[in-house]
Design a protein around this motif. Structure first.
Motif, short mmCIF file in Angstrom:
data_model
loop_
_atom_site.label_atom_id
_atom_site.label_comp_id
_atom_site.label_asym_id
_atom_site.label_seq_id
_atom_site.Cartn_x
_atom_site.Cartn_y
_atom_site.Cartn_z
N TYR A 117 0.77 -1.07 0.22
CA TYR A 117 0.19 0.02 -0.04
C TYR A 117 0.93 1.30 0.14
O TYR A 117 2.40 1.20 0.37
N LYS A 122 0.61 4.39 -7.10
CA LYS A 122 -0.29 3.77 -7.54
C LYS A 122 -0.06 2.23 -8.27
O LYS A 122 -0.84 1.46 -8.27
N LYS A 211 -9.08 -0.64 1.75
CA LYS A 211 -9.51 -1.76 0.82
C LYS A 211 -8.60 -2.49 0.14
O LYS A 211 -7.57 -2.14 -0.28
N LEU A 212 -9.04 -3.89 0.01
CA LEU A 212 -7.85 -4.62 -0.80
C LEU A 212 -7.76 -4.08 -2.30
O LEU A 212 -6.85 -4.07 -2.70
N THR A 213 -8.81 -3.50 -2.94
CA THR A 213 -8.75 -2.68 -3.98
C THR A 213 -7.70 -1.46 -4.10
O THR A 213 -7.36 -1.03 -5.00
N ASP A 214 -7.42 -0.84 -2.81
CA ASP A 214 -6.51 0.25 -2.75
C ASP A 214 -5.19 -0.30 -2.80
O ASP A 214 -4.27 0.54 -2.95
N LEU A 218 -1.24 -7.06 -4.60
CA LEU A 218 -1.78 -8.19 -3.80
C LEU A 218 -1.02 -9.31 -3.68
O LEU A 218 -0.61 -9.88 -4.89
N GLY A 263 -12.28 -11.87 -3.33
CA GLY A 263 -10.80 -11.79 -3.42
C GLY A 263 -9.94 -12.12 -2.14
O GLY A 263 -8.65 -11.99 -2.20
#
Length: 271
Positions: A117, A122, A211-214, A218, A263
């Motif tokens: 993160y 990004k 969030k995992l999408t952040d 992963l 996810g």
């Protein structure tokens, strides 16, 4: 022998003979369970997917939330908890051996993947030379972190090294000269403002509002890093443990994961 003494002896003998029968009587079925876990996704997985099933079977279930990876195992060993669910099998076995705790895993469950993160970047391509990356300071999750970073080409470990025991000394190539900042896992989300990146365990990421999408990236989670429910070893054969295992393997639990925890890495039986 006097009549009085004969009565005393016979009474004592009758009491002695009755002892095995009493010992063989089954104990009252356990109907209250206290399960320890950590904040974020781990407690929500239990609250939504496991607790309702156990309560339907007549158990009164209390979930206890911890903020670190140390207290839940000690609380379990000391009897404050009946089970816990927050760790993978490697961490459990290492912790139990180091602290001489008689604990055992009984069933695997899902885990929110480890994530990279950042508040500044990004993509992995934006990782610059000399970037500071906060990482977990416990040995098992640190090893997991370096394997994760290797999945994205950020480091390369030495040939033949055990992936479960990787340390910074086992890094053969660090092409971007990354600087690692070891911190307690629960503190890693807070390090985002002070470092370029943080490698954060999924449950702590979610509990901090991420969030995992952040995530910039992963983890492709190996099965041995799936979470396990643990109990005291003498309890492994208890009926309530069998009910706990059944809950983790049920179609209902799979439905909850599909609906609320997309996810997440999970055992094959729950795919």
């Amino acid at each position: 022998m006097s009549l009085f003494r004969r009565h005393v002896v016979l009474a004592s003998l009758a009491a002695f003979l009755a002892l095995p029968a009493l010992a063989q009587q089954p104990a009252a079925a356990k109907k209250e369970l206290v399960i320890g876990t950590t904040a974020g996704s781990n407690i929500e997985v239990l609250r939504r997917g496991i607790q309702p099933q156990l309560e339907q079977k007549g158990y009164k279930v209390k979930l206890v939330e911890f903020s670190d990876y140390v207290q839940p195992n000690h609380a379990l060993a000391q009897g404050s908890l009946d089970a816990n669910y927050f760790q993978h099998i490697i961490y459990l076995r290492n912790f139990a051996e180091k602290n001489k705790l008689d604990l055992a895993e009984v069933v695997q469950g899902p885990i929110a993947p480890l994530g990279l993160y950042s508040r500044k970047f990004k993509t992995v391509a934006e990782v610059k030379e000399g970037a500071r990356i906060a990482v977990p300071n416990d040995p098992t999750n640190l090893a997991r972190t370096f394997v994760f970073l290797e999945q994205y080409g950020l480091v390369k470990t030495k040939a033949g090294v055990d992936p479960l025991k990787v340390t910074e000394k086992d890094i053969a190539d660090n092409p971007k000269k990354l600087r690692f900042v070891p911190l307690e896992a629960a503190q890693l989300p807070r390090a985002l403002d002070d470092t370029d990146f943080s490698v954060i365990n999924g449950n702590f990421a979610i509990s901090s509002g991420l969030k995992l999408t952040d995530a910039v990236a992963l983890e492709k989670t190996p099965d041995y890093y799936l979470l396990v429910a643990a109990v005291r070893t003498p309890d492994k054969g208890a009926p309530w443990v069998a009910d706990l295992q059944t809950a983790f393997r049920s179609p209902f639990f799979k439905q909850v994961l599909d609906r609320d925890f997309a996810g997440y890495a999970r055992p094959a039986a729950l795919h």
